[in-house]
Design a protein around this motif. Structure first.
Motif, short mmCIF file in Angstrom:
data_model
loop_
_atom_site.label_atom_id
_atom_site.label_comp_id
_atom_site.label_asym_id
_atom_site.label_seq_id
_atom_site.Cartn_x
_atom_site.Cartn_y
_atom_site.Cartn_z
N ASP A 118 0.86 -1.18 0.00
CA ASP A 118 0.00 0.00 0.00
C ASP A 118 0.90 1.24 0.00
O ASP A 118 1.56 1.53 0.99
CB ASP A 118 -0.91 -0.01 1.23
N ILE A 119 0.93 1.94 -1.12
CA ILE A 119 1.85 3.06 -1.26
C ILE A 119 1.49 4.20 -0.32
O ILE A 119 2.36 4.81 0.31
CB ILE A 119 1.87 3.54 -2.73
N ILE A 164 12.12 -0.80 -4.76
CA ILE A 164 12.79 -0.11 -3.65
C ILE A 164 14.28 -0.45 -3.70
O ILE A 164 14.68 -1.60 -3.59
CB ILE A 164 12.19 -0.54 -2.30
N GLY A 165 15.08 0.59 -3.88
CA GLY A 165 16.52 0.41 -3.97
C GLY A 165 17.25 1.29 -2.98
O GLY A 165 16.65 1.88 -2.07
N ASP A 166 18.55 1.39 -3.15
CA ASP A 166 19.38 2.17 -2.22
C ASP A 166 19.02 3.65 -2.23
O ASP A 166 19.22 4.34 -1.23
CB ASP A 166 20.86 2.00 -2.59
N GLU A 167 18.50 4.14 -3.34
CA GLU A 167 18.18 5.56 -3.45
C GLU A 167 16.70 5.85 -3.27
O GLU A 167 16.24 6.96 -3.57
CB GLU A 167 18.67 6.10 -4.80
N GLY A 168 15.94 4.88 -2.78
CA GLY A 168 14.53 5.11 -2.53
C GLY A 168 13.62 4.31 -3.44
O GLY A 168 14.01 3.26 -3.96
N GLU A 169 12.42 4.83 -3.64
CA GLU A 169 11.39 4.10 -4.37
C GLU A 169 11.26 4.61 -5.81
O GLU A 169 11.45 5.80 -6.08
CB GLU A 169 10.05 4.25 -3.66
N ARG A 208 1.15 10.60 -4.87
CA ARG A 208 1.39 12.02 -4.60
C ARG A 208 2.84 12.34 -4.23
O ARG A 208 3.18 13.51 -4.08
CB ARG A 208 0.46 12.49 -3.46
N ASP A 209 3.69 11.34 -4.07
CA ASP A 209 5.08 11.67 -3.75
C ASP A 209 5.85 12.00 -5.04
O ASP A 209 5.28 11.95 -6.14
CB ASP A 209 5.76 10.54 -2.96
N HIS A 210 7.12 12.32 -4.90
CA HIS A 210 7.90 12.78 -6.04
C HIS A 210 8.99 11.79 -6.45
O HIS A 210 9.99 12.18 -7.07
CB HIS A 210 8.53 14.14 -5.71
N ASN A 211 8.79 10.54 -6.14
CA ASN A 211 9.74 9.52 -6.57
C ASN A 211 9.59 9.29 -8.08
O ASN A 211 8.53 9.55 -8.66
CB ASN A 211 9.49 8.21 -5.82
#
Length: 398
Positions: free
Chosen positions: A267-268, A333-338, A366-369
């Motif tokens: 669930d994001i 999901i990696g070392d630098e985020g999603e 709604r996030d900025h990944n």
């Protein structure tokens, strides 16, 4: 031999580190060849041949080694007391209590230990307890599309190579086989080895036909939401009654043998794992065609499968993304985020509704990944409100 730089570089980085290097993956994905490539690297970097001790437990010459004492005695008799010994144990799970031999060798100051296995059981139970914190797992897959393409002349059509990649299989040795009929025979052998050696022999399931029915079901529904109850109900409605518990045991055995990968939902918005609605993807699409025949497949789900495996190769933890009532194919999901990925074979239609449908789940986040739409459509790199649309074959070859 096709270079496997991602895996080879990992072994090189961990050389002489106080960790057991454990390479896992489906049968015939190239684990033994990786050891050969690494041994060549050692020999060209100052290591003498007598410092390398390599034992393939599937080799008939070692058929009598069935217990950890025999394995330890064989290796210990060849150790050099005044130099580093590089010890390679291939398919070590065939030896009873192998972890005791591995541990006894590992604790020696002049031993650098490398092992392979074709079953996730290798890293469960006693090994995990005995060697906890003292091993690193290198998860190996068959050839990536980029590795596969590297075996052909540069002017070969990439689109055609994609079709042979998914149909003829990503197992490395298939590149050495000229005729499709011979490739099918080779894949039959891999499939039988997995089902008969890694599953039936280990788990002692009495109904081989039922297990194969579950395998066919999973191959036929890759990329679709699935549950043990759905599988049990489908088998039962087809006249093959099976319990949910039995299905769970089959699924566990199939994922442990790396023929399938299970992916859960995330669930994001709520930032939590969900307990229901898993999907299963195959380690190799060629195996799927070999089991099901040439029946028309959902090209979108096949492409999803390829993208999923590539994300694993690139070191991501991968989940299905849930956003309200919509679904994102993959959250990586990696070392630098999603990062978020939506995969569609094509988004081209007359009214643009397909494109909007594929973009909707990404727009709901709604996030900025980073967000990506991967398709087989040939078009310039396009951005839809920050969502990058990329030709998937370009992305696979990156």
């Amino acid at each position: 031999m096709i270079p496997r730089p991602t895996y080879l570089d990992t072994l090189i980085r961990f050389r002489n580190k106080q960790l057991i290097k454990v390479v896992t993956g489906i049968r015939r994905c190239g684990k033994s060849t990786l050891f050969e490539l690494y041994q060549e690297h050692l020999l060209t970097n100052g290591v003498q041949p007598e410092q390398i001790i390599s034992v393939n437990l599937e080799d008939g010459d070692h058929a009598d080694i069935t217990h950890h004492r025999g394995l330890y005695t064989l290796v210990a008799s060849r150790l050099l007391p005044d130099k580093t010994n590089y010890i390679f144990l291939d398919e070590v799970q065939r030896v009873q209590d192998f972890q005791k031999a591995v541990d006894s060798l590992f604790i020696k100051k002049n031993c650098d230990v490398y092992i392979t296995g074709s079953n996730a059981h290798l890293l469960s139970g006693e090994l995990a307890t005995l060697l906890s914190g003292r091993y690193v797992e290198i998860k190996m897959l068959p050839l990536s599309f980029k590795e596969y393409v590297s075996a052909f002349p540069e002017n070969t059509s990439v689109d055609r190579l994609y079709q042979t990649y998914i149909y003829n299989s990503s197992f490395p040795y298939t590149l050495e086989i000229e005729h499709p009929k011979d490739i099918r025979h080779y894949l039959d052998g891999i499939y039988d080895s997995i089902v008969l050696k890694d599953i039936i022999a280990r788990r002692r399931f009495p109904d081989i036909a039922m297990l194969q029915s579950v395998v066919r079901f999973l191959f036929d529904t890759i990329g679709s939401l699935c549950s043990t109850k759905k599988i049990a109900d489908t088998m039962t409605s087809a006249g093959r009654k099976i319990t949910v518990h039995t299905v769970e045991n089959y699924l566990s055995a199939l994922t442990n043998s790396f023929i399938f990968y299970q992916i859960g939902r995330y669930d994001i918005k709520g930032k939590q794992h969900l307990k229901t609605g898993d999907k299963y993807y195959a380690a190799d699409i060629g195996l799927r065609y070999n089991v099901l025949g040439t029946k028309k497949a959902d090209e979108g789900h096949i492409l999803e499968n390829i993208v999923f495996l590539e994300l694993l190769r690139r070191g991501y933890r991968v989940y299905i993304g849930k956003v309200d009532s919509t679904e994102v194919d993959f959250i990586a999901i990696g070392d630098e985020g999603e990062e978020y990925y939506q995969v569609a074979y094509t988004v081209i239609d007359t009214d643009g509704k397909t494109l909007q449908r594929e973009l909707a789940p990404l727009n709901a986040i709604r996030d900025h990944n980073p967000k990506y739409l991967l398709t087989m459509d040939y078009a310039p790199l396009t951005s839809h409100n920050g969502i990058k649309q990329i030709h998937v074959l370009d992305w696979l070859l990156k």
